[in-house]
Enzyme design. Structure first.
Site: not given
Ligand code: AMP
Length: 220
Positions: A15, A90, A129, A162, A173
């Protein structure tokens, strides 16, 4: 024309990579909720410290906090022409909040491309990654390496792995995604917005599929 796109799909499906490419081609702002949380953490804000307690476990940050952060981001001038939302919404509560917010801005979600992928491949991909510290550019040590190891091609900043890309956290996740986020597939399908894209193709092929499905050739 104002356009809001919601990118859906499991963690690691691409994404972020695709959102960056489509944002560059269309001029739409790229809003990544994960990047916003990481930026807050880097700056040691209260929001960042709170988010970290959830992110490190692979859990979702509470809806009210996340919705407030996105509302503020969407109200900035660079979102006037619209935005590509990557990682938000989400949960169905976040999706409802987004509808209400966009109503206020006289907009609506135009399309929700859903990038699909196999769970096993995603766990492996996230393990390989590397992310750029300055702007979140994304690399894969096997399929999309940087020109110089450890250095971002675009801004020369350091690449890092990360914390939440470790296999145990990735599995959590993906579980959280299946439980809390996958209902959004039906949410947008019912509204006629869902576009399915096979995320197991090359980066270029996925971009091409998005470009034709979203009819954005004219803005290239
Ligand atoms: P990502 O970079 O999109 O994989 O997001 C990393 C982490 O940020 C996720 O595992 C959540 O802990 C938090 N996070 C990101 N976007 C959201 C969202 N829309 N709602 C809740 N937590 C989020």
């Amino acid at each position: 024309m104002t356009r809001y796109l919601v990118l859906l799909g499991p963690p690691g499906v691409g994404k972020g990579t695709q959102a960056k490419i489509i944002s560059e081609r269309t001029g739409l702002a790229h809003i990544s909720s994960g990047d916003l949380f990481r930026e807050n953490l880097k700056n040691q804000t209260e929001l960042g410290k709170l988010a970290q307690t959830y992110m490190s476990r692979g859990e979702l940050v509470p809806d009210d906090v996340t919705i407030g952060m996105i509302r503020e981001r969407l109200s900035r001038p660079d979102c006037k022409a619209g935005a590509i939302l990557d990682g938000f919404p989400r949960t169905p509560t976040q999706a409802d909040a987004l509808e209400a917010m966009l109503d206020e801005f006289n907009g609506h979600v135009d399309a929700a491309p859903f990038i699909t992928g196999d769970e096993d491949v995603l766990v492996e991909r996230l393990g390989d990654r590397w992310t750029c510290r300055a702007n979140g550019h994304i690399y894969n040590q096997k399929s999309n390496p940087p020109r110089e190891p450890g250095i971002c091609d675009f801004d020369g900043s350091e690449l890092y792995q990360r914390e939440d890309d470790k296999p145990e956290t990735v599995k959590r996740r993906i579980h959280v995604y299946l439980e809390q986020t996958s209902p959004l597939i039906d949410y947008y399908r019912r509204r006629g917005k869902l576009i399915e894209i096979d995320g197991m193709q090359t980066i270029e092929q996925v971009t091409q599929a998005l470009v034709s499905a979203l009819d954005i050739q004219s803005s290239l």
